[in-house]
Scaffold this motif. Structure first.
Motif, PDB file in Angstrom:
ATOM      1  N   ALA A 265      38.216  23.752   4.454  1.00  0.00           N
ATOM      2  CA  ALA A 265      38.713  24.267   3.218  1.00  0.00           C
ATOM      3  C   ALA A 265      37.813  25.244   2.643  1.00  0.00           C
ATOM      4  O   ALA A 265      38.201  26.424   2.182  1.00  0.00           O
ATOM      5  CB  ALA A 265      38.783  23.114   2.218  1.00  0.00           C
ATOM      6  N   ALA A 266      36.369  25.000   2.431  1.00  0.00           N
ATOM      7  CA  ALA A 266      35.492  25.887   2.117  1.00  0.00           C
ATOM      8  C   ALA A 266      35.213  27.084   2.810  1.00  0.00           C
ATOM      9  O   ALA A 266      35.278  28.116   2.303  1.00  0.00           O
ATOM     10  CB  ALA A 266      34.367  24.968   2.057  1.00  0.00           C
ATOM     11  N   LYS A 267      35.468  27.059   4.087  1.00  0.00           N
ATOM     12  CA  LYS A 267      35.439  28.360   4.861  1.00  0.00           C
ATOM     13  C   LYS A 267      36.514  29.060   4.597  1.00  0.00           C
ATOM     14  O   LYS A 267      36.548  30.247   4.798  1.00  0.00           O
ATOM     15  CB  LYS A 267      35.229  27.800   6.618  1.00  0.00           C
ATOM     16  N   SER A 268      37.783  28.533   4.439  1.00  0.00           N
ATOM     17  CA  SER A 268      39.082  29.022   4.287  1.00  0.00           C
ATOM     18  C   SER A 268      39.122  29.948   3.002  1.00  0.00           C
ATOM     19  O   SER A 268      39.330  31.169   2.949  1.00  0.00           O
ATOM     20  CB  SER A 268      40.176  28.092   4.046  1.00  0.00           C
ATOM     21  N   LEU A 269      38.253  29.249   1.934  1.00  0.00           N
ATOM     22  CA  LEU A 269      38.066  30.073   0.762  1.00  0.00           C
ATOM     23  C   LEU A 269      37.012  31.239   1.038  1.00  0.00           C
ATOM     24  O   LEU A 269      37.315  32.313   0.454  1.00  0.00           O
ATOM     25  CB  LEU A 269      37.599  29.139  -0.489  1.00  0.00           C
ATOM     26  N   GLU A 270      36.140  30.989   1.472  1.00  0.00           N
ATOM     27  CA  GLU A 270      35.042  32.122   1.864  1.00  0.00           C
ATOM     28  C   GLU A 270      35.705  33.187   2.524  1.00  0.00           C
ATOM     29  O   GLU A 270      35.223  34.333   2.288  1.00  0.00           O
ATOM     30  CB  GLU A 270      33.897  31.336   2.683  1.00  0.00           C
ATOM     31  N   ALA A 271      36.603  32.848   3.452  1.00  0.00           N
ATOM     32  CA  ALA A 271      37.180  33.951   4.298  1.00  0.00           C
ATOM     33  C   ALA A 271      37.876  34.917   3.525  1.00  0.00           C
ATOM     34  O   ALA A 271      37.989  36.105   3.725  1.00  0.00           O
ATOM     35  CB  ALA A 271      38.110  33.318   5.255  1.00  0.00           C
TER      36      ALA A 271
ATOM     37  N   GLU B 233      44.915  29.887 -11.084  1.00  0.00           N
ATOM     38  CA  GLU B 233      45.096  28.605 -10.862  1.00  0.00           C
ATOM     39  C   GLU B 233      44.499  28.105  -9.315  1.00  0.00           C
ATOM     40  O   GLU B 233      44.181  29.153  -8.623  1.00  0.00           O
ATOM     41  CB  GLU B 233      46.792  28.368 -10.748  1.00  0.00           C
ATOM     42  N   GLY B 234      44.506  27.033  -9.032  1.00  0.00           N
ATOM     43  CA  GLY B 234      43.858  26.310  -7.575  1.00  0.00           C
ATOM     44  C   GLY B 234      44.925  27.090  -6.599  1.00  0.00           C
ATOM     45  O   GLY B 234      46.172  27.153  -6.625  1.00  0.00           O
ATOM     46  N   VAL B 235      44.163  27.509  -5.448  1.00  0.00           N
ATOM     47  CA  VAL B 235      44.740  28.309  -4.411  1.00  0.00           C
ATOM     48  C   VAL B 235      44.680  27.480  -3.182  1.00  0.00           C
ATOM     49  O   VAL B 235      45.643  27.742  -2.367  1.00  0.00           O
ATOM     50  CB  VAL B 235      44.268  29.726  -3.940  1.00  0.00           C
ATOM     51  N   LEU B 236      44.055  26.431  -3.114  1.00  0.00           N
ATOM     52  CA  LEU B 236      43.992  25.484  -2.012  1.00  0.00           C
ATOM     53  C   LEU B 236      44.090  24.018  -2.764  1.00  0.00           C
ATOM     54  O   LEU B 236      43.456  23.770  -3.680  1.00  0.00           O
ATOM     55  CB  LEU B 236      42.655  25.664  -1.350  1.00  0.00           C
ATOM     56  N   SER B 237      44.824  23.161  -1.804  1.00  0.00           N
ATOM     57  CA  SER B 237      44.925  21.885  -2.550  1.00  0.00           C
ATOM     58  C   SER B 237      45.160  21.054  -1.321  1.00  0.00           C
ATOM     59  O   SER B 237      45.787  21.243  -0.417  1.00  0.00           O
ATOM     60  CB  SER B 237      46.165  21.734  -3.315  1.00  0.00           C
TER      61      SER B 237
ATOM     62  N   VAL C 121      40.389  13.862  -2.298  1.00  0.00           N
ATOM     63  CA  VAL C 121      41.225  14.853  -2.669  1.00  0.00           C
ATOM     64  C   VAL C 121      40.196  15.949  -3.039  1.00  0.00           C
ATOM     65  O   VAL C 121      39.445  15.888  -3.561  1.00  0.00           O
ATOM     66  CB  VAL C 121      42.395  14.498  -3.720  1.00  0.00           C
ATOM     67  N   PHE C 122      41.029  17.364  -2.720  1.00  0.00           N
ATOM     68  CA  PHE C 122      40.060  18.591  -3.023  1.00  0.00           C
ATOM     69  C   PHE C 122      41.131  19.649  -3.530  1.00  0.00           C
ATOM     70  O   PHE C 122      42.339  19.711  -3.185  1.00  0.00           O
ATOM     71  CB  PHE C 122      39.365  18.696  -2.026  1.00  0.00           C
ATOM     72  N   LYS C 123      40.579  20.550  -4.339  1.00  0.00           N
ATOM     73  CA  LYS C 123      41.241  21.847  -4.959  1.00  0.00           C
ATOM     74  C   LYS C 123      40.188  22.838  -4.774  1.00  0.00           C
ATOM     75  O   LYS C 123      39.159  22.627  -5.139  1.00  0.00           O
ATOM     76  CB  LYS C 123      41.724  21.617  -6.123  1.00  0.00           C
ATOM     77  N   GLY C 124      40.809  24.147  -4.448  1.00  0.00           N
ATOM     78  CA  GLY C 124      39.868  25.201  -4.152  1.00  0.00           C
ATOM     79  C   GLY C 124      40.337  26.506  -5.193  1.00  0.00           C
ATOM     80  O   GLY C 124      41.687  26.618  -5.179  1.00  0.00           O
ATOM     81  N   PHE C 125      39.410  27.043  -5.981  1.00  0.00           N
ATOM     82  CA  PHE C 125      39.735  27.908  -6.875  1.00  0.00           C
ATOM     83  C   PHE C 125      38.809  29.546  -6.352  1.00  0.00           C
ATOM     84  O   PHE C 125      37.879  29.422  -5.707  1.00  0.00           O
ATOM     85  CB  PHE C 125      38.968  27.952  -8.203  1.00  0.00           C
ATOM     86  N   LEU C 126      39.530  30.595  -6.438  1.00  0.00           N
ATOM     87  CA  LEU C 126      38.923  31.793  -6.305  1.00  0.00           C
ATOM     88  C   LEU C 126      38.834  32.445  -7.574  1.00  0.00           C
ATOM     89  O   LEU C 126      39.667  32.399  -8.394  1.00  0.00           O
ATOM     90  CB  LEU C 126      39.789  32.658  -5.565  1.00  0.00           C
TER      91      LEU C 126
ATOM     92  N   ALA D 244      46.462  22.597   2.245  1.00  0.00           N
ATOM     93  CA  ALA D 244      47.460  24.000   2.017  1.00  0.00           C
ATOM     94  C   ALA D 244      46.872  24.927   1.282  1.00  0.00           C
ATOM     95  O   ALA D 244      46.108  24.797   0.079  1.00  0.00           O
ATOM     96  CB  ALA D 244      48.757  23.844   1.620  1.00  0.00           C
ATOM     97  N   LEU D 245      46.950  26.297   1.664  1.00  0.00           N
ATOM     98  CA  LEU D 245      46.544  27.429   0.976  1.00  0.00           C
ATOM     99  C   LEU D 245      47.719  28.349   0.431  1.00  0.00           C
ATOM    100  O   LEU D 245      48.480  28.712   1.243  1.00  0.00           O
ATOM    101  CB  LEU D 245      45.376  28.425   1.782  1.00  0.00           C
TER     102      LEU D 245
END
Lengths: 371, 209
Positions: A132-138, A274-278, A264-269, A299-300
């Motif tokens: 999930a972290a690497k997805s956001l970083e990409a 709003e959150g782009v990853l959940s 549970v986790f959530k990702g923000f850019l 999912a992103l």
């Protein structure tokens, strides 16, 4: 291939597919439609209960997919290797159709993500968080991934001993970082002051992982032991990653308590409102669907990447190639070929299109075919 | 720079005074002109006035980092934002009102006129009461007087308008006040600025109480 031509979400699809397959996630392609009945039976697990339905040629009612995970979970069978330490790992890139929260209208959402289903252990949870972290970083270097564990909230709510309606209401206030209304709800429900204070103190617990773990140890150490131990081990594993500083704990992440039951986790850019990853651990959904296995996934939402600031291209094409009515078509074709083979983008026209922005205009000599 | 959406009107003036007292003043906002956006670079704040019901939209979509909206608007529209503080301003209540002497026998569908269709629907659904919502945008009190509805669901501040029209509150649904809301992504990426703002506002609200 000229990467400049790719939209951000298209680049992300390629980068993420590469990332997920590198970790052994097998691309999973599903049908565009599902039986409407399938979603009607599992409505409680859907983000929105509005589904686009239509009749198939044989009269069966079908639906455009509002969710990917349900379809994947249904298709994976326990006997295909989801016990004795085995896992099925799949990734996907699919469109879903849902009512958007903001506009209350149907929207096509491009979603990419992964699911890991089977006899999960801590490594699997770590891998899901890492990916999930690497997805956001990409996608962007400025991101935050936040993690929570529903076991902590459940332990605090169990300690309060309120009704089922109170638990739902309280979870909503925790999700909204709303301590003031939670305090009133506790008083109305007759929650003992000590328990109410603990629950209200839990609202807004977020930040650097070690500091948050220490706070939670004081707040609900023994009652949420299993969840805290899981988070501590996970946090220690994350310490070694270069992404470690961008991964925090935030216990306002409640997501859907019908669906998730562990982390549970959530990702923000930065730049997206709003959150782009959940995602998270959805054993509860698995059990409700009659599966023995546990599962984790995320999912992103790639459509949200349109919000990221982008540099506007100053020109639509490098060259506007103007030719006349009597210009030999073969010489136009040769001129276009010469320019594109030098890496230039070209629009060949007989007139100047009013909205076209060209870096350079080249006029071909009438009849001669020379530039 | 923190972008702050303030609700236009009397409540907005009080809300700005609260921000000012908390140390986030922006003198240009008091100037009499037609500007829409007011900045104080020294305090790193940028204010703008918007229609009260639009504040959650600006905050949810990230055009504002924080804003102030009534609990009525938040419950009606359900934006996905953080509700960080009860500012204690604009106190009133959401209530069911009806002509004096009205009695709901429960035998037929109750006609409910309101601007707050979602709040009314949820409230009666919890009681299992069958209702017919009549959506109106203003002068709600007129509806039962002309037989358009049996009752109204609306905000009641002093109750003067109700009394003058021979209406009375029959049930209180919930208390209302102004709330500080924040965008979820801003809360992550501007925490260094937003956390002190919330703490200072909290201190100011407590001092006012």
């Amino acid at each position: 291939m000229n990467e400049r031509l790719l939209k951000r979400e298209e680049k992300a699809v390629f980068a993420l597919r590469e990332l997920y397959t590198a970790y052994g996630y097998r691309p999973f392609k599903m049908g565009k439609f599902e039986s409407y009945d399938f979603y009607a039976r599992n409505k409680e697990f859907l983000v929105s209960d509005r589904i686009i339905a239509f009749s198939d040629t044989d009269g069966r009612l079908l639906a455009l997919k509002p969710d990917v995970t349900l379809s994947i979970v249904r298709s994976l069978r326990d006997e295909d290797g989801t016990d004795c330490g085995c896992k099925q790992k799949v990734c996907y890139n699919e469109n879903v159709y849902r009512v958007s929260g903001g506009t209350r209208q149907y929207k096509e959402i491009l979603q990419t993500g992964l699911e890991c289903v089977g006899d999960l252990d801590l490594y699997d949870l770590f891998e899901a968080v890492l990916l999930a972290a690497k997805s956001l970083e990409a996608i962007s270097p400025s991101y935050v991934l936040e993690i929570s564990h529903l076991g902590v909230l459940h332990a605090l709510l169990d300690g309060c001993g309120g009704s089922e309606a109170f638990r739902r209401e309280a979870a909503g206030y925790v999700a909204g970082k709303n301590a003031h209304d939670l305090r009133r709800a506790c008083a109305r429900e007759g929650i003992p002051p000590e328990q109410a204070e603990k629950l209200c103190g839990f609202v807004g617990v977020s930040g650097e992982r070690k500091q948050v773990l220490a706070e939670l140890e004081t707040l609900c150490g023994d009652s949420a032991r299993e969840a805290l131990d899981c988070l501590r081990t996970l946090s220690n594993l994350l310490d070694a990653l270069p992404q470690s500083d961008r991964i925090r704990f935030d216990f306002s992440l409640v997501n859907d308590m019908n669906y998730y039951d562990g982390i549970v986790f959530k990702g923000f850019l930065d730049g997206v409102c709003e959150g782009v990853l959940s995602g998270g651990q959805y054993g509860r959904l698995m059990r409700r669907m009659g599966k023995r296995a546990d599962a984790v996934g995320f999912a992103l939402y790639l459509d949200l990447l349109e919000e990221l600031p982008r540099e506007e291209e100053p020109y639509d094409v490098d060259v506007l190639l103007l030719y006349g009515e009597r210009t030999d078509p073969a010489s136009v074709a040769k001129a276009v070929n010469d320019l594109t083979s030098h890496g230039k983008t070209v629009s060949a026209q007989r007139g100047i299109p009013p909205k076209l922005r060209a870096r350079e205009v080249i006029r071909m000599e009438e009849g001669q075919g020379t530039v | 720079m923190i972008k702050i959406a303030l609700p236009k009107g009397r409540l907005g003036e009080k809300v700005y005074a609260l921000f000012e007292a908390a140390g986030y003043e922006c003198p240009s906002i008091r100037e009499n002109n037609r500007k829409l956006i007011f900045e104080n670079p020294e305090k790193q704040v940028c204010y703008f006035w918007v229609k009260p019901s639009d504040v959650p939209v600006y905050v949810e979509r990230g055009a504002a980092d924080v804003g102030v909206a009534g609990k009525d608007i938040l419950l009606e529209h359900g934006p996905d934002v953080y509700e960080l503080l009860d500012l204690g301003l604009g106190r009133c209540r959401m209530a069911v009102a009806a002509p004096e002497g009205f009695r709901d026998s429960g035998e037929r569908t109750l006609k409910v006129a309101t601007k707050f269709a979602n709040i009314a629907r949820r409230y009666y659904a919890e009681q299992g009461r069958d209702i017919d919502i009549i959506p109106l945008n203003g002068s709600i009190e007129l509806a039962p007087l002309l037989g358009l509805s049996d009752v109204i669901v609306d905000i009641v501040e002093t109750g003067t308008t109700l009394r003058e029209n021979r209406l009375a509150v029959v049930e209180t649904i919930l208390p209302i006040s102004a709330r500080l809301i924040a965008n979820q992504a801003s809360w992550r990426f501007k925490a260094d600025a937003l956390v002190p703002l919330v703490r200072k506002l909290e201190g100011t609200v407590e001092a006012n109480d």
